[in-house]
Enzyme design. Structure first.
Site, PDB file in Angstrom:
ATOM      1  N   SER A   8       0.825  -1.209   0.000  1.00 22.78           N
ATOM      2  CA  SER A   8       0.000   0.000   0.000  1.00 22.78           C
ATOM      3  C   SER A   8       0.863   1.265   0.000  1.00 22.78           C
ATOM      4  CB  SER A   8      -0.899  -0.008   1.229  1.00 22.78           C
ATOM      5  OG  SER A   8      -0.090   0.009   2.382  1.00 22.78           O
TER       6      SER A   8
ATOM      7  N   GLU B 188       6.525  -0.304  -5.131  1.00 20.97           N
ATOM      8  CA  GLU B 188       5.408  -0.456  -6.068  1.00 20.97           C
ATOM      9  C   GLU B 188       4.148  -0.434  -5.231  1.00 20.97           C
ATOM     10  OE1 GLU B 188       5.381  -0.246  -9.181  1.00 20.97           O
ATOM     11  OE2 GLU B 188       7.511  -0.470  -9.597  1.00 20.97           O
TER      12      GLU B 188
ATOM     13  N   CYS C 277      -3.350  -4.342  -8.382  1.00 16.99           N
ATOM     14  CA  CYS C 277      -2.961  -2.932  -8.398  1.00 16.99           C
ATOM     15  C   CYS C 277      -3.217  -2.327  -9.775  1.00 16.99           C
ATOM     16  CB  CYS C 277      -1.497  -2.798  -8.025  1.00 16.99           C
ATOM     17  SG  CYS C 277      -0.462  -3.923  -8.952  1.00 16.99           S
TER      18      CYS C 277
ATOM     19  N   GLU D 245      -7.961   4.134  -3.848  1.00 21.16           N
ATOM     20  CA  GLU D 245      -7.907   2.735  -4.279  1.00 21.16           C
ATOM     21  C   GLU D 245      -8.852   1.904  -3.419  1.00 21.16           C
ATOM     22  OE1 GLU D 245      -4.405   0.322  -3.440  1.00 21.16           O
ATOM     23  OE2 GLU D 245      -4.411  -0.251  -5.550  1.00 21.16           O
TER      24      GLU D 245
HETATM   25  P1  NAD Z   1       0.449  -3.553   2.928  1.00 21.36           P
HETATM   26  O1  NAD Z   1       1.153  -2.277   2.640  1.00 21.36           O
HETATM   27  O2  NAD Z   1      -0.470  -3.595   4.061  1.00 21.36           O
HETATM   28  O3  NAD Z   1       1.500  -4.720   3.159  1.00 21.36           O
HETATM   29  C1  NAD Z   1       2.506  -5.025   2.232  1.00 21.36           C
HETATM   30  C2  NAD Z   1       3.649  -5.717   2.957  1.00 21.36           C
HETATM   31  O4  NAD Z   1       4.267  -4.782   3.851  1.00 21.36           O
HETATM   32  C3  NAD Z   1       3.206  -6.887   3.828  1.00 21.36           C
HETATM   33  O5  NAD Z   1       4.182  -7.905   3.783  1.00 21.36           O
HETATM   34  C4  NAD Z   1       3.149  -6.269   5.212  1.00 21.36           C
HETATM   35  O6  NAD Z   1       3.272  -7.199   6.262  1.00 21.36           O
HETATM   36  C5  NAD Z   1       4.340  -5.335   5.161  1.00 21.36           C
HETATM   37  N1  NAD Z   1       4.288  -4.227   6.125  1.00 21.36           N
HETATM   38  C6  NAD Z   1       3.209  -3.676   6.723  1.00 21.36           C
HETATM   39  N2  NAD Z   1       3.587  -2.677   7.546  1.00 21.36           N
HETATM   40  C7  NAD Z   1       4.926  -2.582   7.473  1.00 21.36           C
HETATM   41  C8  NAD Z   1       5.898  -1.740   8.070  1.00 21.36           C
HETATM   42  N3  NAD Z   1       5.550  -0.782   8.931  1.00 21.36           N
HETATM   43  N4  NAD Z   1       7.195  -1.917   7.760  1.00 21.36           N
HETATM   44  C9  NAD Z   1       7.567  -2.873   6.869  1.00 21.36           C
HETATM   45  N5  NAD Z   1       6.692  -3.714   6.282  1.00 21.36           N
HETATM   46  C10 NAD Z   1       5.391  -3.574   6.562  1.00 21.36           C
HETATM   47  O7  NAD Z   1      -0.303  -3.968   1.568  1.00 21.36           O
HETATM   48  P2  NAD Z   1      -1.230  -5.262   1.324  1.00 21.36           P
HETATM   49  O8  NAD Z   1      -2.550  -4.982   1.958  1.00 21.36           O
HETATM   50  O9  NAD Z   1      -0.531  -6.520   1.655  1.00 21.36           O
HETATM   51  O10 NAD Z   1      -1.370  -5.250  -0.261  1.00 21.36           O
HETATM   52  C11 NAD Z   1      -2.306  -4.492  -0.942  1.00 21.36           C
HETATM   53  C12 NAD Z   1      -1.680  -3.256  -1.552  1.00 21.36           C
HETATM   54  O11 NAD Z   1      -0.618  -3.629  -2.402  1.00 21.36           O
HETATM   55  C13 NAD Z   1      -2.612  -2.470  -2.431  1.00 21.36           C
HETATM   56  O12 NAD Z   1      -2.529  -1.092  -2.128  1.00 21.36           O
HETATM   57  C14 NAD Z   1      -2.116  -2.718  -3.829  1.00 21.36           C
HETATM   58  O13 NAD Z   1      -2.381  -1.725  -4.765  1.00 21.36           O
HETATM   59  C15 NAD Z   1      -0.669  -2.886  -3.604  1.00 21.36           C
HETATM   60  N6  NAD Z   1      -0.056  -3.621  -4.705  1.00 21.36           N
HETATM   61  C16 NAD Z   1       0.731  -2.925  -5.574  1.00 21.36           C
HETATM   62  C17 NAD Z   1       1.312  -3.572  -6.650  1.00 21.36           C
HETATM   63  C18 NAD Z   1       2.192  -2.826  -7.599  1.00 21.36           C
HETATM   64  O14 NAD Z   1       3.033  -3.452  -8.213  1.00 21.36           O
HETATM   65  N7  NAD Z   1       2.060  -1.532  -7.741  1.00 21.36           N
HETATM   66  C19 NAD Z   1       1.103  -4.928  -6.841  1.00 21.36           C
HETATM   67  C20 NAD Z   1       0.280  -5.607  -5.955  1.00 21.36           C
HETATM   68  C21 NAD Z   1      -0.280  -4.937  -4.884  1.00 21.36           C
END
Ligand code: NAD
Length: 476
Positions: A224, A245, A279, A378
């Site tokens: 995110s 990303e 995404c 989003e």
């Molecule tokens: P998220 O940001 O909640 O988590 C992503 C990862 O980060 C997880 O492994 C999580 O445990 C870790 N994380 C969470 N807090 C953290 C911190 N403080 N420090 C370090 N790591 C931490 O996202 P999500 O809910 O797993 O995934 C959905 C999001 O991913 C959506 O916003 C989507 O658009 C995005 N996404 C983007 C792409 C792209 O390539 N642009 C592809 C797929 C998904």
């Protein structure tokens, strides 16, 4: 086994997390290790310790290992795809397709490992030679989301290893089984202990430890915007290399001259496949005034015919939402849309099925405008909005009026408009008569503004992030 993989050994977590099937919450895939800060540091230390010898390991050895990993993934694609669909909820064909993609990515980077090149040239000072080479960057922290549990890790891990780096991989907590299966294959490829480490656990404990460690030279993150920004701020002080990303709010323009069936299928695929949890999903359908009513009518017909059910059930076309938290968030956005004055044309409600899962009807809002929250934020679910546009120029302006810039599509039979859109879309990836989602692995992937930060992922572009240049001057 359900353990983390640290310094060549499978290690119990300090606690465990239940991994539930979103198609059937009575189906628990297992209790998976959740590691703590100390275990994360063990992994980082191991990766750092072996980093020097791994970078000297030689391109042939690295290529062979990556190729072996790719072959093993491909030979087990049904098994791994079934596990992925059971754990994440995308339908089986998509689960197997994702695994297949991961196999191809490893094979692609097996080739890239031996293809990496430098340049040798004359200096502007006569008699001096100049050489520019690419070197590994050291320890790479890889932090991934839940929506592509095998493909996203693959497109980060494969180039990291191919170019001689060591890896500490932290997958999302919702998809530990897929991460562990991938790790088993990598572990069995013959990599020396410590080169590749899997640390499962929360973002706060494991993720932040990786982000804050001075031994981690680079972080590749997908997730995110909020988490990505946090990582960027935390790593700025120690100048770690960062690649982010993040989200999207991708437009699909449908011009009056579009082929109706092509446009509707692009919208169905882009907005609702993988339950809209991509995404690159098409969440804003910007539709010409003349084709609007025909497009909406046909789209609703197609949406209502989509079979929404258990991801592993034959015939299912759209699986469940990934978990209860995401399900609540989707319902909340549906309420937001209604309260903003958007008209709900279809969907919007929970669906009951034979198994207890997070089933949401594909949802379409019409009569919306681009300023609405549902068109700016989003949503990450099977929800799309239609925005009426009076001509191409207005459609282009609306498409670009967003804080994101990952993917953008146009459906048209006009070469003039397609060409203009290619040049003037503000997204990092542009699709003509194709869904906004669905990309190749041998070309750059990434967006602009809030969607991405840092060098592009995938294809040959990946070497920019996973290597550092060195310029050498020699006076022989
Ligand atoms: P998220 O940001 O909640 O988590 C992503 C990862 O980060 C997880 O492994 C999580 O445990 C870790 N994380 C969470 N807090 C953290 C911190 N403080 N420090 C370090 N790591 C931490 O996202 P999500 O809910 O797993 O995934 C959905 C999001 O991913 C959506 O916003 C989507 O658009 C995005 N996404 C983007 C792409 C792209 O390539 N642009 C592809 C797929 C998904």
């Amino acid at each position: 086994m359900n353990k983390s993989y640290i310094d060549g050994a499978w290690v119990e977590g300090s606690s465990a997390v239940a991994d539930l099937n979103p198609s059937d919450t009575s189906d628990c895939i297992g209790d998976f290790a959740s590691s703590n800060k100390a275990q994360t540091n063990d992994a980082i230390n191991a990766a750092q310790k072996i980093s020097g010898s791994w970078r000297e390991s030689g391109i042939h050895q690295r290529a062979e290992m990556l190729d072996r990993i790719g072959s093993e993934i491909l030979s087990r694609k049904e098994e791994l795809g079934t596990l992925l669909s059971r754990e994440e909820g995308k339908v089986l064909a998509e689960g197997i397709g994702e695994v297949e993609r991961a196999g191809h990515i490893f094979k692609f980077f097996a080739g890239e490992a031996v293809r990496i090149a430098g340049v040798s040239m004359d200096s502007v000072r006569p008699g001096v030679d100049v050489e520019v080479v690419r070197e590994p960057i050291g320890v790479v922290g890889i932090i991934t989301p839940w929506n592509f549990p095998i493909a996203i890790p693959a497109w980060k891990i494969a180039p990291a290893l191919a170019f001689g780096n060591t890896v500490v991989f932290k997958p999302a907590t919702l998809v530990p089984a897929s991460a562990q299966s991938l790790t088993q294959i990598i572990a069995e490829s013959g990599l020396p202990a410590g080169v590749f480490n899997l640390v499962m656990g929360s973002g706060q404990e494991v993720g932040e430890t990786i982000v804050n460690s001075p031994l981690v030279n680079a972080i590749s993150f997908t997730g995110s915007v909020a988490t990505g920004r946090e990582i960027l701020v935390k790593t700025a002080e120690r100048q770690a290399r960062v690649q982010l990303e993040m989200g999207g709010k991708n437009p699909l323009i449908v011009l009056d001259d579009a082929d109706l069936e092509t446009a509707v299928e692009c919208a169905i695929n882009g907005a609702f496949y993988s339950t809209g949890q991509r995404c690159t999903a098409s969440s804003r359908l910007i539709v010409g005034a003349d084709i609007h009513d025909r497009f909406v009518e046909r789209l609703i017909e197609r949406m209502e015919s989509l079979i929404v059910d258990h991801a592993l059930k034959p015939g299912t076309q759209m699986g469940p939402v990934v978990d209860d938290r995401q399900f609540e968030e989707d319902l909340n956005y549906i309420e937001v849309g209604c309260s903003e004055g958007a008209e709900m044309a279809t969907g919007g409600a929970r669906l009951e099925r034979d198994t207890d899962g997070y089933y949401l009807a594909p949802t379409l809002f019409i009569e919306t405008n681009n300023a609405m929250r549902i068109n700016q934020e989003e949503m990450f679910g099977p929800i799309a909005s239609v925005i009426r546009a009076h001509d191409y120029e207005e459609a282009l302006t609306v498409a670009n009026d967003t804080d994101f810039g990952l993917s953008a599509g146009i459906c048209t039979t006009s070469l003039k408009h397609a060409s203009h859109f290619k040049r003037n879309s503000s997204a990092g990836m542009v699709m003509v008569n194709l869904p906004t989602a669905g990309v190749d692995y041998h070309v750059p992937f990434g967006g602009r503004r809030n969607s991405s930060f840092g060098p592009r992922e995938q294809g040959q572009a990946a070497e920019q992030f996973y290597t550092a240049t060195k310029t050498t001057y020699v006076n022989p």
